[in-house]
Enzyme design. Structure first.
Site, PDB file in Angstrom:
ATOM      1  CG  LEU A 512      -1.958  -1.091   1.343  1.00 13.60           C
ATOM      2  CD1 LEU A 512      -2.658  -1.012   2.689  1.00 13.60           C
ATOM      3  CD2 LEU A 512      -2.975  -0.968   0.233  1.00 13.60           C
ATOM      4  CB  VAL A 514       7.478   2.535   0.446  1.00  7.79           C
ATOM      5  CG1 VAL A 514       8.875   2.327   1.005  1.00  7.79           C
ATOM      6  CG2 VAL A 514       7.039   1.336  -0.348  1.00  7.79           C
ATOM      7  N   GLY A 515       7.544   4.056   3.379  1.00  9.21           N
ATOM      8  CA  GLY A 515       7.997   5.295   4.023  1.00  9.21           C
ATOM      9  C   GLY A 515       9.194   5.038   4.891  1.00  9.21           C
ATOM     10  N   GLY A 516       9.557   6.025   5.672  1.00  9.82           N
ATOM     11  CA  GLY A 516      10.746   5.937   6.507  1.00  9.82           C
ATOM     12  C   GLY A 516      10.695   4.764   7.460  1.00  9.82           C
ATOM     13  CE  LYS A 534       3.838   2.627  10.581  1.00  7.27           C
ATOM     14  NZ  LYS A 534       3.131   3.878  10.865  1.00  7.27           N
ATOM     15  CG  ASP A 630       4.211  13.966  10.716  1.00  2.09           C
ATOM     16  OD1 ASP A 630       4.333  15.035  10.069  1.00  2.09           O
ATOM     17  OD2 ASP A 630       4.705  12.891  10.344  1.00  2.09           O
TER      18      ASP A 630
END
Ligand SMILES: *[C@@H]1O[C@H](CO)[C@@H](O)[C@H](O)[C@H]1NC(C)=O
Ligand SMILES: *[C@@H]1O[C@H](CO)[C@@H](O)[C@H](O)[C@H]1NC(C)=O
Ligand SMILES: *[C@@H]1O[C@H](CO)[C@@H](O)[C@H](O)[C@H]1NC(C)=O
Ligand SMILES: *[C@@H]1O[C@H](CO)[C@@H](O)[C@H](O)[C@H]1NC(C)=O
Ligand SMILES: *[C@@H]1O[C@H](CO)[C@@H](O)[C@H](O)[C@H]1NC(C)=O
Ligand SMILES: *[C@@H]1O[C@H](CO)[C@@H](O)[C@H](O)[C@H]1NC(C)=O
Ligand SMILES: *[C@@H]1O[C@H](CO)[C@@H](O)[C@H](O)[C@H]1NC(C)=O
Ligand SMILES: *[C@@H]1O[C@H](CO)[C@@H](O)[C@H](O)[C@H]1NC(C)=O
Ligand SMILES: *[C@@H]1O[C@H](CO)[C@@H](O)[C@H](O)[C@H]1NC(C)=O
Length: 847
Positions: A512, A514-516, A534, A630
């Site tokens: 779904l 991609v991140g840090g 996740k 955030d």
């Protein structure tokens, strides 16, 4: 009663002790390591108030030479610039001084060179190369083409072992030499690990591992300050010769005794003589926007620089009457600096650190100050300026050779064997150590966390009933080991096998986002429930802490407008979080950058209201409020019914306790959404989320990213750009063209005002999330009543024909977002993409 008396007395005594300790710290700094060496000298030399002792008399350091012993030369010639240069030690072969270091941390390394005439060697052409254990300080310097008569160098290196070796390396049959050396402890507070990067490639943290060389240290508008007058033995020179336009500055001074150091700033940062003199604008009443004071400093363009600016408002008569911008090169490094607000008074010192490189087209670093237009009379000041060169990638401050390249014997075979053995042993120890630490850390955290969050009087998500069974299984299987989180109420525990089954072994087609933090997959549990999985990237350093934060926060919060955590898996040192699946993905993908059908105005209002409810609950639903930190359109997710839920609590912080008004913290969050006040003062309040939410509102209305670096400068930052139109009452000029003519005017007006209030410069002027919610609901009501009465009209009054609409250019940040649930924190990626426009995003004044 008696007990009370005792308590009183004890606290009184404690207070006295603390105060006297405090006073003590104001006495001159007393360095633990303090080597002052007159090389090759036969007698003690006093120079600048410091006593230098001969290197032949020292026992706490070793002089080691390969091959010939070092030669000493002394010269009573009266032509030498100062007594410290009357002797030198000359090195025909590689020679090292090895100092015992009693306190690790930063040390000054100061070197003095003067090519003594008639020493029997041609010191004028002697190449000078000096390295420490890790850093190259000078490489192949000669006096041949040098204009000065002597050379003085000051470095600051962080010594992390109990010795410091200074090696002098002569080249091809020529000698090398040195006249005097200082190795002196520096207080830890002096050079931080972090600074604000002004140019794209400049580092923002990790400075403690780097070496620095002092290139400029200026006392604005004041005299030369010699080492006698500085507890750290620094030299501060007058700034006049670096002023770009020398009539632009006028000096002023006050009695140094009137400078009031705040508790947060140790007097070692700079002596009061620096803060007691100042340059102010030469013609302060010129209301010319471009009028500024600029210092032009020639530097080597191949290095990054650490820039520290010192300020102390000794010119104002009243608070808040001095507000100015600080420029580095052509960037605004610090916009609208209101000194009396940040320091809380007049005559109180303040400093700020930046990292930057040179200007684009010349080999200079330009530092300037200029007035903020909003204040009358306009003025700007600077008291002191330090510019330090930062060591480069090969740990050198001079050239591209590393220590290993210059000291070839280090790599000899004999050493290699030991290095390999050492590495193996070292790595093994480190792994064992890290594993132990990790276990202890987790064990302690999971024990203490139920207590630590006792204030969270909220429904707990998963209680022990749902998870007991699973956690026993995991313990039986033995894989969860000591890092198991199972002992606390952290939702359902999943076995790794369940996760792989649900995600079809992390099938890439189910990805779904991609991140840090790692990757997010769509999964389906045994019972058919869709979930978002996740999976933390084990190499992500921030991962563990954020993993914990997110579990702790989410498992204790439950709200219709917050994404629910279903469970987690920490088997096999995996960090996996399982969330409810949000079928319609992030709000952002419904605004721009995708082919998804646009949302109607009513839908947008409902989404904003949902998100506002979620945030309102975070801020007020618990005994102690929670700040999300955030808030952005990728962290607002939509379920299959377009119900908005706030996600990604990796950065959340609990809000201020009752007796505090803010939480002090390092600035985190996403550029473009960052509260300027938080950025300036690093004080976190719920109002920081309100600001970010204001940015979200503007994004929803204008369907463009918060930051879009490809747009013309004034349009890059949506907060600034939209505010300028909102202030003119013409927000409809930049709104999503699809909505033009289909929105109730009153509803739009209410929405615009709400966003404007959220984006107020100061937190106190912003509404609470509750007010925002109320206003958005009102805007929805206006929209609903109007659409019930009239049909939408294409020629509605809110579009004035003939005025072109701003082109909207979809711009995707570096975070790859495919669909569905957003990934973890993507700060790093966004940093890179957005710091090109740093000057805009640090300029909080929408004009
Ligand atoms: C130099 O100073 C040190 C420390 O004050 C002292 O012990 C020593 O005797 C002095 N040496 C000479 C040669 O004067
Ligand atoms: C040092 O610089 C001189 C010229 O100044 C050059 O000829 C020499 O090769 C250099 N030596 C090294 C080792 O770089
Ligand atoms: C040295 O001085 C001369 C003449 O004063 C000047 O032309 C030259 O640029 C100077 N060199 C350096 C390295 O400062
Ligand atoms: C300094 O940084 C800017 C921005 O990253 C970059 O464009 C420029 O080329 C750099 N200048 C030098 C001399 O490296
Ligand atoms: C020196 O380096 C060590 C290890 O990297 C670090 O822990 C320490 O904070 C540093 N000290 C200073 C003053 O930067
Ligand atoms: C301050 O300015 C006056 C003249 O404007 C000048 O004579 C004086 O030398 C300056 N003081 C310093 C320390 O630069
Ligand atoms: C520096 O110190 C000396 C005495 O140590 C003193 O006479 C002088 O006024 C001081 N000057 C400055 C600028 O601090
Ligand atoms: C700048 O200062 C120098 C002395 O430092 C002086 O000779 C010169 O006239 C000044 N220039 C201007 C434009 O004031
Ligand atoms: C500072 O002033 C000079 C002219 O005095 C101008 O060229 C320059 O652009 C100004 N710098 C800034 C950052 O405003």
């Amino acid at each position: 009663m008696v007990e009370l008396e005792i308590v009183k007395w004890v606290s009184l005594v404690l207070a006295v002790v603390i105060i006297s300790m405090f006073d003590g710290s104001y006495a001159a700094f007393n360095p633990v390591d303090n080597y002052l060496i007159a090389c090759g000298s036969s007698r003690n030399v006093t120079f600048q108030g410091k006593l230098f002792v001969p290197d032949s008399q020292q026992s706490s350091f070793v002089l080691k030479s390969q091959g010939d012993t070092a030669i000493v030369t002394s010269n009573s010639n009266s032509n030498v610039p100062s007594p410290i240069f009357q002797s030198a030690r000359i090195f025909p072969a590689i020679t090292s001084y090895k100092f015992d270091i009693h306190q690790q941390g930063r040390h000054w390394v100061r070197l003095y060179f003067f090519p003594l005439p008639n020493s029997g060697n041609d010191l004028e052409s002697a190449p000078i190369t000096v390295v420490t254990d890790k850093f190259v300080l000078i490489n192949n310097f000669t006096f041949k083409n040098y204009n000065g008569s002597y050379l003085f160098k000051e470095y600051s290196v962080n010594v992390t072992s109990d010795t410091l070796t200074l090696s002098f390396i002569p080249f091809n049959n020529l000698v090398s030499f040195v006249n005097a050396i200082e190795v002196v402890s520096v207080p830890d507070e002096l050079i931080p690990d972090q600074a604000l990067p002004v140019s794209q490639s400049a580092p923002s943290h990790g400075l403690s591992a780097l070496a620095f060389e002092t290139v400029y240290r200026l006392n604005m508008g004041g005299p030369l300050i010699t080492p006698q007058n500085d507890t750290l033995g620094r030299i501060w020179e007058n700034d006049a010769k670096y002023l770009h336009v020398n009539s632009s500055a006028v000096n002023m001074s006050v009695n140094p005794a009137t400078i009031k150091y705040p508790q947060s700033l140790v007097p070692e940062i700079a002596p009061n003589w620096v803060y007691a003199t100042v340059d102010t604008m030469g013609d302060a009443n010129v209301a010319n926007l471009n009028f500024n004071m600029t210092w032009v400093l020639p530097v080597d363009p191949n290095y990054m620089y650490f820039v520290r600016v010192h300020f102390c408002d000794i010119v104002s008569k009243a608070m808040n009457s001095l507000v100015f911008n600080v420029y580095i090169n052509s960037d605004i490094a610090f916009p609208s600096l209101d000194l009396s607000t940040v320091t809380g008074g007049l005559g109180v010192p303040y400093y700020k650190d930046f990292t930057s490189n040179t200007t684009m087209d010349s080999d200079t670093l330009n530092v300037g100050v200029g007035p903020d237009t909003a204040i009358d009379p306009p003025n700007a000041i600077m008291n002191g300026l330090e510019v330090l060169k930062i060591s480069n990638d090969v740990r050198s401050l001079d050239g591209l050779s590393s220590v290993e390249g210059l000291l070839p014997e280090l790599a000899s075979k004999k050493h290699k064997v030991w290095i390999i053995v050492g590495l193996v042993v070292g790595c093994f120890t480190a792994v064992v150590f890290i594993a132990l630490c990790y276990c202890c850390f987790i064990a302690r955290r999971s024990k203490s966390s139920p207590q630590g969050h006792a204030w969270l009087a909220l429904p707990l998500y998963g209680n022990s009933q749902t998870m007991t069974k699973n956690s026993t299984i995991s313990q039986k299987s033995g894989t969860a080991s000591c890092i198991s989180l199972a002992s606390s109420n952290f939702g359902r525990f999943f076995m790794f096998q369940e996760i792989t089954d649900a995600t079809n072994k992390f099938d890439e087609s189910l990805l779904l986002g991609v991140g840090g933090f790692g990757r997010v997959y769509k999964g389906t549990l045994d019972d058919g429930t869709n979930v978002a999985v996740k999976r933390g990237n084990p190499r992500s350093e921030q991962g563990i802490a954020e993993f914990r934060t997110e579990i702790e926060m989410l498992s204790k919060l439950r709200h219709r407008h917050l994404v629910s955590l279903i469970g987690y898996c920490d088997e096999r040192s995996e960090m996996i979080l399982v969330y409810e699946y949000m079928a319609n993905g992030p709000l952002r993908s419904h605004l721009y950058g995708t082919d998804l059908p646009p949302l109607s105005w009513k839908q947008r209002l409902e989404v904003c209201i949902g998100a506002a409810r979620g945030l309102h609950y975070l801020h007020t639903g618990a005994a102690q409020s929670i700040i999300h930190r955030d808030v952005k359109t990728t962290n607002i997710l939509l379920d299959e019914n377009y119900v908005a839920k706030v996600a990604d609590f990796g950065l959340s912080k609990t809000g201020p306790a009752l007796d505090q008004t803010h939480v002090s913290t390092a600035v985190k969050g996403s550029f473009g959404y960052l509260d300027p006040e938080y950025f300036r003062r690093q004080q976190l309040t719920e109002k920081s989320d309100v600001y970010s939410f204001g940015v979200v509102l503007m994004e929803v209305l204008c369907t463009r990213p918060a930051l879009n670096p490809v747009l013309p400068r004034e349009q890059v930052n949506i907060a600034e750009w939209a505010m300028s139109w909102q202030k003119k009452g013409m927000l409809d000029q930049i709104m999503d063209p699809i909505l033009v003519g289909k929105v109730n005017q009153a509803s739009l007006k209410k929405f615009g005002e709400t966003a404007e209030n959220c984006l107020a410069e100061y937190g106190v002027d912003r509404p609470t999330m509750g007010d925002v919610l109320w206003n958005l609901e009102y805007a929805l009501q206006l929209e609903e009543t109007s659409s019930a009465l009239t049909e939408p009209d294409d020629n509605s009054t809110n579009h004035i024909p003939g005025i072109p609409l701003t082109p909207i250019q979809p711009f995707d940040n570096s975070v790859s977002m495919i669909d569905g649930v957003t990934s973890g924190t993507d700060d790093d990626g966004e940093d890179a993409a957005t710091s090109a426009v740093f000057s805009q995003l640090v300029n909080p004044r929408g004009r």
